[in-house]
Design a protein around this motif. Sequence first.
Motif, PDB file in Angstrom:
ATOM      1  N   SER A  49     -39.294   7.343 -31.929  1.00 16.44           N
ATOM      2  CA  SER A  49     -39.950   6.301 -30.870  1.00 16.44           C
ATOM      3  C   SER A  49     -39.459   5.248 -31.677  1.00 16.44           C
ATOM      4  O   SER A  49     -39.544   5.127 -33.049  1.00 16.44           O
ATOM      5  CB  SER A  49     -41.221   6.651 -30.682  1.00 16.44           C
ATOM      6  N   VAL A  74     -40.940   3.249 -27.127  1.00 19.23           N
ATOM      7  CA  VAL A  74     -40.548   3.543 -25.946  1.00 19.23           C
ATOM      8  C   VAL A  74     -39.805   5.098 -27.330  1.00 19.23           C
ATOM      9  O   VAL A  74     -39.556   4.590 -28.456  1.00 19.23           O
ATOM     10  CB  VAL A  74     -38.916   2.685 -26.013  1.00 19.23           C
ATOM     11  N   THR A  75     -40.098   6.521 -26.301  1.00 19.47           N
ATOM     12  CA  THR A  75     -39.882   7.678 -27.040  1.00 19.47           C
ATOM     13  C   THR A  75     -38.477   7.238 -26.757  1.00 19.47           C
ATOM     14  O   THR A  75     -37.557   7.553 -25.151  1.00 19.47           O
ATOM     15  CB  THR A  75     -40.478   8.666 -26.232  1.00 19.47           C
ATOM     16  N   LEU A  76     -37.318   7.972 -27.326  1.00 23.09           N
ATOM     17  CA  LEU A  76     -35.954   8.058 -26.946  1.00 23.09           C
ATOM     18  C   LEU A  76     -35.408   9.496 -26.586  1.00 23.09           C
ATOM     19  O   LEU A  76     -36.277  10.592 -26.867  1.00 23.09           O
ATOM     20  CB  LEU A  76     -34.939   7.901 -28.493  1.00 23.09           C
ATOM     21  N   GLU A  92     -31.462  -1.289 -28.428  1.00 22.57           N
ATOM     22  CA  GLU A  92     -31.957  -1.829 -26.931  1.00 22.57           C
ATOM     23  C   GLU A  92     -33.094  -1.084 -26.677  1.00 22.57           C
ATOM     24  O   GLU A  92     -33.819  -1.694 -26.240  1.00 22.57           O
ATOM     25  CB  GLU A  92     -31.274  -0.293 -26.334  1.00 22.57           C
ATOM     26  N   ALA A  93     -33.953  -0.328 -27.603  1.00 18.56           N
ATOM     27  CA  ALA A  93     -35.449   0.512 -27.299  1.00 18.56           C
ATOM     28  C   ALA A  93     -36.579  -0.708 -27.276  1.00 18.56           C
ATOM     29  O   ALA A  93     -37.486  -0.718 -27.321  1.00 18.56           O
ATOM     30  CB  ALA A  93     -35.684   2.037 -28.345  1.00 18.56           C
ATOM     31  N   ASP A 128     -29.200   2.737 -29.616  1.00 19.08           N
ATOM     32  CA  ASP A 128     -29.962   3.619 -28.887  1.00 19.08           C
ATOM     33  C   ASP A 128     -31.576   2.348 -29.414  1.00 19.08           C
ATOM     34  O   ASP A 128     -32.492   2.160 -29.047  1.00 19.08           O
ATOM     35  CB  ASP A 128     -30.166   4.966 -29.382  1.00 19.08           C
ATOM     36  N   VAL A 129     -31.795   2.419 -30.922  1.00 22.11           N
ATOM     37  CA  VAL A 129     -32.706   2.261 -31.748  1.00 22.11           C
ATOM     38  C   VAL A 129     -32.932   0.207 -30.751  1.00 22.11           C
ATOM     39  O   VAL A 129     -33.996  -0.273 -31.091  1.00 22.11           O
ATOM     40  CB  VAL A 129     -33.316   2.155 -32.663  1.00 22.11           C
ATOM     41  N   HIS A 138     -35.450  13.080 -28.114  1.00 23.03           N
ATOM     42  CA  HIS A 138     -36.929  13.383 -29.419  1.00 23.03           C
ATOM     43  C   HIS A 138     -38.492  13.166 -28.897  1.00 23.03           C
ATOM     44  O   HIS A 138     -39.370  12.204 -28.163  1.00 23.03           O
ATOM     45  CB  HIS A 138     -36.624  12.132 -30.414  1.00 23.03           C
TER      46      HIS A 138
END
Length: 387
Positions: A217, A373-375, A361-362, A358-359, A378
């Motif tokens: 997250s 934000v939870t990816l 963008e989150a 990914d991180v 995960h």
Amino acid sequence: MVADAPFPDSPLPDARPGGAPLRVALVGYGLAGSVFHAPLIAATEGLVLDTIVTANEERRAEARAAYPDLRFAASPDELWERADELDLIVIASPNKTHVSLTTAALTAGLPVVVDKPIAGTAAEARELAALAEERGLLLSVFQNRRWDNDFRTLAALVAGGELGEVQRFESRFERWRPQLKGGWRESGDPEEIGGLLYDLGSHVVDQALVLFGPAASVYAESDVRRPGAAADDDTFIAITHAGGVRSHLYVSATTAQLGPRFRVLGSTAGYVKYGLDPQEAALREGKRPGATEDEPWGEEVEALWGRIGSGESPLTGGGTPVRTLPGAYPAYYAAVTAALRGTGENPVTALQAAAALDVLEAARRSAHEGVTVTLPGHLPHEEQPAP
């Protein structure tokens, strides 16, 4: 005593099959191209800087003075027309061009090194990774700060269990630049992929993932502090890793008092390190790896070594000094050379870069919406199902 960090830094053979060096074309001769890529390519045995793509006459003159045997191209399209004369394309142009130029180079049958961030989105990075795999070509991302002196030292400490079980990782890449410099890096246009989140954030997030694994997250705060600024210049990212470590990452151009580069807290000890790796400053000053034995590359003075210990502050003499391993930027291109010859692995893959995106963008979504934000795929550590 710090063991060697788990990243390649040893010399490699200097010739591809047939004895000829690998011919490199560098796209872009701004800050990234002139300060980082060109000097490191030129210093790598088995590589030769063949062509620089720039139409700027002043930059051409600077490059020709440093590398007299260079050829020049006015646009990348000239490279695709003579792809059979080249062995590697290095893309050091503005961020918004990375995807299109990488796609064109791979389509022309050429291996690619691309500066970070490889793309604006993780989806684009994965598409490039798929194209490279389909073509059977190397695609590597220049995450040079995996070879920073402090990061190599910390990686060795973590791998050796010297901190016990790491619980919290604090990383700061802070600067004091109250006046805007101008240019695309400070642009608020989303197409430019500017701002510190995607600039320095690419480094600190990549380092956190290398050390502590996937992110479960992400929470972030991102601000525009300086008058007239249009892109984020003060950003904080909190990552909860799937394994339970919490990373707190700070990137800023508005920090009047700089904090420690690293503060890492484990179950048995902590490690605190101040100051930036010296390699960028050396490259900016015109120094080159291996230029002199009197000044070993990437070394720093003992006064800047970090300290390891428990229960006391390093600023009041607590803990024990730990020799900082030398910075090793030349190891990146040495590893790329080995990968191209088939004698080593890609040092930084596009899929690794996609995980960092990914991180990022989150983090951008978190800062905009004020949410954690939870990816996908995960759960936070405390919510993991029992085995």
